[in-house]
Write a protein that holds these residues in place. Structure first.
Motif, mmCIF file in Angstrom:
data_model
loop_
_atom_site.group_PDB
_atom_site.id
_atom_site.type_symbol
_atom_site.label_atom_id
_atom_site.label_comp_id
_atom_site.label_asym_id
_atom_site.label_seq_id
_atom_site.Cartn_x
_atom_site.Cartn_y
_atom_site.Cartn_z
ATOM 1 N N MET A 366 36.802 50.125 37.783
ATOM 2 C CA MET A 366 36.048 49.182 38.608
ATOM 3 C C MET A 366 36.140 49.558 40.074
ATOM 4 O O MET A 366 35.138 49.561 40.804
ATOM 5 N N GLN A 367 37.350 49.912 40.526
ATOM 6 C CA GLN A 367 37.547 50.264 41.933
ATOM 7 C C GLN A 367 36.794 51.542 42.284
ATOM 8 O O GLN A 367 36.155 51.625 43.340
ATOM 9 N N THR A 368 36.837 52.515 41.414
ATOM 10 C CA THR A 368 36.155 53.787 41.662
ATOM 11 C C THR A 368 34.649 53.611 41.719
ATOM 12 O O THR A 368 33.967 54.213 42.560
ATOM 13 N N HIS A 369 34.113 52.764 40.844
ATOM 14 C CA HIS A 369 32.669 52.533 40.789
ATOM 15 C C HIS A 369 32.187 51.536 41.832
ATOM 16 O O HIS A 369 30.977 51.306 41.956
ATOM 17 N N GLY A 370 33.113 50.914 42.548
ATOM 18 C CA GLY A 370 32.717 49.984 43.593
ATOM 19 C C GLY A 370 32.002 48.757 43.045
ATOM 20 O O GLY A 370 32.374 48.212 42.010
ATOM 21 N N GLY A 371 30.963 48.319 43.749
ATOM 22 C CA GLY A 371 30.244 47.111 43.356
ATOM 23 C C GLY A 371 29.697 47.179 41.946
ATOM 24 O O GLY A 371 29.739 46.187 41.191
ATOM 25 N N MET A 372 29.170 48.344 41.559
ATOM 26 C CA MET A 372 28.643 48.471 40.194
ATOM 27 C C MET A 372 29.759 48.344 39.163
ATOM 28 O O MET A 372 29.556 47.821 38.056
ATOM 29 N N GLY A 373 30.938 48.810 39.501
ATOM 30 C CA GLY A 373 32.064 48.696 38.582
ATOM 31 C C GLY A 373 32.460 47.261 38.331
ATOM 32 O O GLY A 373 32.904 46.908 37.237
ATOM 33 N N TYR A 374 32.282 46.435 39.357
ATOM 34 C CA TYR A 374 32.608 45.015 39.237
ATOM 35 C C TYR A 374 31.521 44.257 38.487
ATOM 36 O O TYR A 374 31.767 43.198 37.914
ATOM 37 N N SER A 375 30.309 44.801 38.453
ATOM 38 C CA SER A 375 29.193 44.122 37.795
ATOM 39 C C SER A 375 29.283 44.251 36.281
ATOM 40 O O SER A 375 30.029 45.088 35.750
ATOM 41 N N ARG A 376 28.523 43.437 35.599
ATOM 42 C CA ARG A 376 28.482 43.500 34.144
ATOM 43 C C ARG A 376 27.531 44.588 33.649
ATOM 44 O O ARG A 376 27.342 44.737 32.445
ATOM 45 N N HIS A 377 26.944 45.318 34.564
ATOM 46 C CA HIS A 377 26.094 46.445 34.172
ATOM 47 C C HIS A 377 26.934 47.669 33.824
ATOM 48 O O HIS A 377 26.403 48.663 33.329
ATOM 49 N N LYS A 378 28.207 47.609 34.084
ATOM 50 C CA LYS A 378 29.169 48.595 33.616
ATOM 51 C C LYS A 378 30.132 47.884 32.654
ATOM 52 O O LYS A 378 30.325 46.665 32.757
ATOM 53 N N PRO A 379 30.742 48.606 31.733
ATOM 54 C CA PRO A 379 31.548 47.946 30.697
ATOM 55 C C PRO A 379 32.989 47.634 31.088
ATOM 56 O O PRO A 379 33.725 47.039 30.310
ATOM 57 N N PHE A 380 33.385 47.987 32.298
ATOM 58 C CA PHE A 380 34.812 47.939 32.626
ATOM 59 C C PHE A 380 35.371 46.522 32.678
ATOM 60 O O PHE A 380 36.507 46.281 32.284
ATOM 61 N N GLU A 381 34.585 45.580 33.190
ATOM 62 C CA GLU A 381 35.078 44.204 33.235
ATOM 63 C C GLU A 381 35.296 43.660 31.830
ATOM 64 O O GLU A 381 36.261 42.932 31.584
ATOM 65 N N HIS A 382 34.435 44.040 30.898
ATOM 66 C CA HIS A 382 34.594 43.596 29.513
ATOM 67 C C HIS A 382 35.834 44.235 28.894
ATOM 68 O O HIS A 382 36.609 43.561 28.203
ATOM 69 N N ILE A 383 36.014 45.510 29.137
ATOM 70 C CA ILE A 383 37.187 46.214 28.617
ATOM 71 C C ILE A 383 38.465 45.570 29.156
ATOM 72 O O ILE A 383 39.411 45.318 28.404
ATOM 73 N N TYR A 384 38.479 45.297 30.457
ATOM 74 C CA TYR A 384 39.664 44.676 31.043
ATOM 75 C C TYR A 384 39.922 43.307 30.419
ATOM 76 O O TYR A 384 41.054 42.998 30.009
ATOM 77 N N ARG A 385 38.892 42.473 30.342
ATOM 78 C CA ARG A 385 39.083 41.115 29.830
ATOM 79 C C ARG A 385 39.549 41.132 28.381
ATOM 80 O O ARG A 385 40.365 40.310 27.974
ATOM 81 N N HIS A 386 39.026 42.075 27.604
ATOM 82 C CA HIS A 386 39.451 42.127 26.206
ATOM 83 C C HIS A 386 40.882 42.645 26.070
ATOM 84 O O HIS A 386 41.723 42.022 25.417
ATOM 85 N N HIS A 387 41.180 43.778 26.657
ATOM 86 C CA HIS A 387 42.491 44.405 26.447
ATOM 87 C C HIS A 387 43.604 43.666 27.175
ATOM 88 O O HIS A 387 44.776 43.824 26.814
ATOM 89 N N ARG A 388 43.255 42.835 28.153
ATOM 90 C CA ARG A 388 44.294 42.028 28.808
ATOM 91 C C ARG A 388 44.957 41.087 27.802
ATOM 92 O O ARG A 388 46.136 40.743 27.924
ATOM 93 N N ARG A 389 44.193 40.700 26.802
ATOM 94 C CA ARG A 389 44.709 39.820 25.749
ATOM 95 C C ARG A 389 45.899 40.446 25.029
ATOM 96 O O ARG A 389 46.874 39.763 24.702
ATOM 97 N N TYR A 390 45.827 41.751 24.780
ATOM 98 C CA TYR A 390 46.844 42.394 23.958
ATOM 99 C C TYR A 390 48.186 42.537 24.671
ATOM 100 O O TYR A 390 49.183 42.899 24.042
ATOM 101 N N ARG A 391 48.202 42.275 25.965
ATOM 102 C CA ARG A 391 49.492 42.274 26.662
ATOM 103 C C ARG A 391 50.245 40.970 26.405
ATOM 104 O O ARG A 391 51.385 40.812 26.844
ATOM 105 N N ILE A 392 49.598 40.051 25.690
ATOM 106 C CA ILE A 392 50.201 38.762 25.338
ATOM 107 C C ILE A 392 50.318 38.596 23.827
ATOM 108 O O ILE A 392 51.366 38.230 23.309
ATOM 109 N N THR A 393 49.234 38.872 23.114
ATOM 110 C CA THR A 393 49.217 38.662 21.665
ATOM 111 C C THR A 393 49.898 39.818 20.935
ATOM 112 O O THR A 393 50.192 40.859 21.519
ATOM 113 N N GLU A 394 50.134 39.620 19.637
ATOM 114 C CA GLU A 394 50.808 40.629 18.801
ATOM 115 C C GLU A 394 52.198 40.970 19.338
ATOM 116 O O GLU A 394 52.692 42.076 19.149
ATOM 117 N N GLY A 395 52.801 40.031 20.043
ATOM 118 C CA GLY A 395 54.075 40.292 20.700
ATOM 119 C C GLY A 395 53.823 40.663 22.148
ATOM 120 O O GLY A 395 53.243 41.714 22.435
#
Length: 424
Positions: A366-395
């Motif tokens: 997101m930081q490297t891509h700047g504004g576009m990285g923060y937008s939903r037109h790139k997949p990074f925000e979705h990847i972050y929101r999804h994988h952030r879950r696994y730092r809590i679940t499954e132990g």
């Protein structure tokens, strides 16, 4: 030592790539199905007016993907041959999960739903290890094909990692059990016909023994879904459930009475190593996308990849990715050869570092891509929101690090007996 991918696993990767191009990509682009993966994805996947649950069309698309994958002989790769699988190894699954995640978002491998052309079936392994003949007939094949759905009810509003302190209880009355309690983050309940409810049937709070698992029909009197919990990444199928004098027959027990946590812990190591492998794959995807963008983005007359402020964070991530990749593969290889408890600490290392890598790589992308990285037109925000879950679940990360420390200092694992003897 040989670090090359075994020939049979490489052949599987090649077959999966061909299958994705022939069957899955056309389906992904058919009838505007791409809306589930482009900037509209969260909105398209979510039925906002139905408590934020998954959209029916979205789930039907996932079912069609799994049907095609099963017909092509890919879905059951990791399952035993007796249920139509290939008996795939942990090493094979780790390499495959990384390979698929490295491709980025797509119908081939949407981990938000644990949906993939190569299935991960922890419940099937639970059934094969602990279920009665009747329960196997009722749930085994229908679970694989998606015709049956059983939810998982272990966590409670006041108890997560400390499951042995759960307050849900079951009391026997003749041939029946009466269950009272609450469950939180009860995943999969929006379509489930049954829920695996863990309840204390004997012993005292904190005892590992005395907890029993029951198959509870979700239409049982007294079983109520209070609400679905909205999360960082939508849609949600995570319910808050209350059980008030829910009656089930003794035959509904899954596994042995009082040994329910053995059922819950089945397939734990395999599940965690596969999550870690997916973290490596998605981390590599974020790095690759960032490098390509940095080489082509011109700022102040030169590509931003010429700047050390861009280079160094990505170089650090690539180094981390390489280290975690080989730890994951080595640990998966050892899981195929040793008792799982001998490498439990290594599985924990893989899990928490793989999940953290995915989040850090998505954030840097997101930081490297700047504004576009923060937008939903790139997949990074979705990847972050999804994988952030696994730092809590499954132990949680903390639980994983605690396991590593326990093995390191002899509070758990192979060193424990020597430590106790030295203390005498």
């Amino acid at each position: 030592m040989d670090f090359t991918i075994p020939a049979d696993i490489q052949a599987k990767l090649d077959a999966l790539d061909a299958f994705i191009e022939k069957e899955i990509k056309p389906l992904e682009n058919e009838n505007d199905n791409i809306r589930f993966f482009d900037h509209r994805r969260e909105h398209s996947r979510t039925d906002w007016d139905n408590d934020g649950q998954p959209n029916a069309e979205w789930e039907e698309l996932l079912r069609e993907m799994r049907r095609r994958a099963d017909k092509a002989g890919h879905l059951r790769y990791a399952l035993p041959k007796e249920v139509g699988g290939d008996g795939g190894s942990n090493l094979g699954m780790a390499i495959i999960r990384e390979h698929l995640a490295k491709k980025g978002l797509g119908l081939h491998n949407d981990l938000q739903n644990e949906s993939s052309i190569v299935g991960n079936f922890p419940f099937v392994h639970m059934l094969m290890g602990f279920a009665s003949k009747e329960h196997k007939e009722q749930f085994l094949e229908p679970t694989i094909t998606g015709k049956a759905r059983v939810a998982f009810g272990l966590t409670e509003p006041a108890h997560g990692s400390d499951a042995t302190w759960m307050e849900t209880n079951a009391v026997r009355q003749g041939d029946d059990w009466i269950i009272n309690g609450e469950k939180m983050w009860n995943t999969g309940l929006h379509h489930a016909t049954h829920d695996m409810i863990y309840a204390r049937t004997s012993g005292k709070p904190g005892d590992a023994k005395g907890i029993t698992c029951f198959f509870v029909p979700t239409n049982s009197p007294g079983f109520k879904v209070e609400k679905f919990m909205w999360t960082f990444n939508m849609p949600t199928d995570h319910a808050h459930v209350t059980l008030r004098d829910v009656k089930v027959p003794h035959s509904s027990i899954f596994g042995e009475e009082g040994l329910g946590l053995q059922v819950a812990q089945t397939f734990l190591h395999e599940n965690r190593i596969r999550q870690a492998a997916s973290g490596v794959g998605v981390g590599q995807y974020c790095i690759n996308e960032s490098v390509e963008y940095a080489n082509n983005r011109i700022v102040f007359g030169k590509p931003i990849s010429a700047n050390q402020a861009i280079q160094w964070p990505l170089a650090e991530l690539q180094t981390e990715c390489e280290m975690v990749r080989w730890l994951v593969r080595k640990t998966a290889w050892e899981l195929d050869r040793h008792n799982h408890m001998e490498v439990s600490d290594a599985v924990s290392m893989c899990n928490y570092r793989g999940n953290r890598l995915a989040c850090n790589a998505a954030d840097q992308a997101m930081q490297t891509h700047g504004g576009m990285g923060y937008s939903r037109h790139k997949p990074f925000e979705h990847i972050y929101r999804h994988h952030r879950r696994y730092r809590i679940t499954e132990g949680s990360e903390e639980i994983q690090i605690r396991k590593v420390a326990g093995y390191l200092f002899g509070f758990q694992g192979p060193k424990k007996q020597a430590r106790l003897k030295a203390a005498e």
